[in-house]
Design a protein around this motif. Structure first.
Motif, PDB file in Angstrom:
ATOM      1  N   CYS A 281      -2.584   0.553  -8.953  1.00 38.23           N
ATOM      2  CA  CYS A 281      -1.480   1.503  -8.818  1.00 38.23           C
ATOM      3  C   CYS A 281      -0.724   1.264  -7.515  1.00 38.23           C
ATOM      4  N   ARG A 282      -1.428   0.936  -6.453  1.00 38.32           N
ATOM      5  CA  ARG A 282      -0.770   0.606  -5.181  1.00 38.32           C
ATOM      6  C   ARG A 282       0.191  -0.577  -5.367  1.00 38.32           C
ATOM      7  N   LEU A 283      -0.253  -1.578  -6.112  1.00 40.74           N
ATOM      8  CA  LEU A 283       0.605  -2.742  -6.342  1.00 40.74           C
ATOM      9  C   LEU A 283       1.829  -2.380  -7.170  1.00 40.74           C
ATOM     10  N   VAL A 284       1.639  -1.499  -8.147  1.00 35.55           N
ATOM     11  CA  VAL A 284       2.783  -1.073  -8.964  1.00 35.55           C
ATOM     12  C   VAL A 284       3.767  -0.281  -8.112  1.00 35.55           C
ATOM     13  N   ILE A 285       3.255   0.587  -7.236  1.00 35.69           N
ATOM     14  CA  ILE A 285       4.139   1.320  -6.314  1.00 35.69           C
ATOM     15  C   ILE A 285       4.919   0.339  -5.448  1.00 35.69           C
ATOM     16  N   ALA A 286       4.236  -0.670  -4.930  1.00 35.62           N
ATOM     17  CA  ALA A 286       4.908  -1.688  -4.116  1.00 35.62           C
ATOM     18  C   ALA A 286       5.961  -2.425  -4.928  1.00 35.62           C
ATOM     19  N   ALA A 287       5.652  -2.712  -6.189  1.00 32.44           N
ATOM     20  CA  ALA A 287       6.610  -3.398  -7.060  1.00 32.44           C
ATOM     21  C   ALA A 287       7.846  -2.537  -7.308  1.00 32.44           C
ATOM     22  N   ILE A 288       7.634  -1.235  -7.539  1.00 31.86           N
ATOM     23  CA  ILE A 288       8.760  -0.310  -7.743  1.00 31.86           C
ATOM     24  C   ILE A 288       9.626  -0.263  -6.488  1.00 31.86           C
TER      25      ILE A 288
END
Length: 311
Positions: A150-157
């Motif tokens: 989820c941290r990576l997805v937040i970073a991607a967003i």
């Protein structure tokens, strides 16, 4: 002390006594069903069906990538004995059923296909394709054990936002205070755990699935199978890791999304854009639904009953 000794040590003797006591209360029963691979009806006066996901050995060696302790190996042997003596063994996942067969050839093991937790009485909008295509809501479902993904997805967003590609991320299963160490932009929304037996929370869950533009959980090894296939039922294209059981069921190339094979924010951002801007987006929506629409619990239980009748 090993994990195995804690889970499967002297506890099993107490459980066996409890099983025998319960079976004796219902002597006219036709079947004992166990939702684990750890116990069966030792007396064998009533046959046993074991219904579970994966064995302890597979969990330890394949999913957790841990080196077994000698006490763990005792647990493996005891679980293999249970699997061999049960009348029927059903695994929810194809690779686990293969693993059981390779480690315990005497087990009468079956894999009966996938199943979706909710597919009866599904209330879908007639404009669902238009709704999803025009949405910018990315949906992530998972508890704290998925927090790194989820941290990576937040970073991607965040990366997409900086490029002027504005998407929202909606996270079910975690709260904002689980991410106190990072800055959360205004277009990230958290809902915590949503209970399906609570009508208000179930409606929130339904609406999020209905309006999701993309479902994403790029966690390697295991990316949340149940939530993924439920999102697919709602015509949602997916971005998931190519973990074994999912690839086994849905193929090495996805027609309803894309496999995220590089576990970093840049690749995740790239995959979000690839799905979102794909000229075949609506086709992916339809493929997602078609792949799982028949995986109902009613049909699954019919398969279970069939193997019982074929004994």
């Amino acid at each position: 002390m090993s994990i195995g000794s804690k889970l499967f040590g002297t506890y099993s003797e107490r459980q066996i006594k409890k099983i025998n006591k319960t079976v004796n209360l219902y002597p006219s029963a036709d079947l004992c069903i166990f939702s684990s691979f750890d116990f069966y009806n030792v007396a064998q006066n009533i046959p046993s069906l074991l219904f579970c996901d994966w064995t302890y050995e597979l969990l330890l060696r394949k999913r957790l990538k841990l080196r077994p302790h000698y006490l763990d190996r005792k647990s493996f042997a005891r679980q293999s004995e249970v699997l061999e003596n049960a009348n029927w063994v059903i695994s929810l996942f194809p690779n686990c059923s293969k693993y059981i067969k390779s480690c315990t050839p005497g087990a009468n093991v079956y894999y009966l296909g996938g199943v979706v937790n909710k597919n009866e009485g599904l209330d879908l909008s007639p404009n669902i394709f238009e709704t999803k295509k025009n949405s910018r809501k990315i949906l992530f479902v998972g508890g704290k054990h998925y927090i790194d993904a989820c941290r990576l997805v937040i970073a991607a967003i965040n990366k997409l936002n900086e490029r002027g590609e504005i998407y929202e991320l909606h996270v079910i299963g975690m709260n904002e205070n689980d991410f106190n160490d990072i800055s959360i932009p205004k277009n990230i929304f958290f809902y915590g755990y949503l209970r399906k037996d609570n009508l208000d929370e179930e409606k929130i869950y339904h609406d999020l699935l209905l309006n999701a533009h993309i479902f994403i959980n790029p966690t390697p090894v295991w990316g949340g199978y149940s939530s993924t296939v439920e999102a697919m039922l709602y015509y949602t294209p997916i971005i998931v890791a190519p973990y074994g059981d999912f690839v086994e069921e849905f193929g090495e190339e996805l027609d309803c999304g894309v496999y995220n094979d590089v576990y970093n924010a840049d690749k995740i951002a790239e995959n979000i854009l690839w799905v979102s801007k794909n000229p075949n987006y609506i086709t992916m929506c339809n493929y997602a639904h078609e792949r799982v629409k028949n995986n109902t619990w009613d049909k699954y239980i019919d398969k279970v009953l069939q193997i019982l009748e074929d004994k």
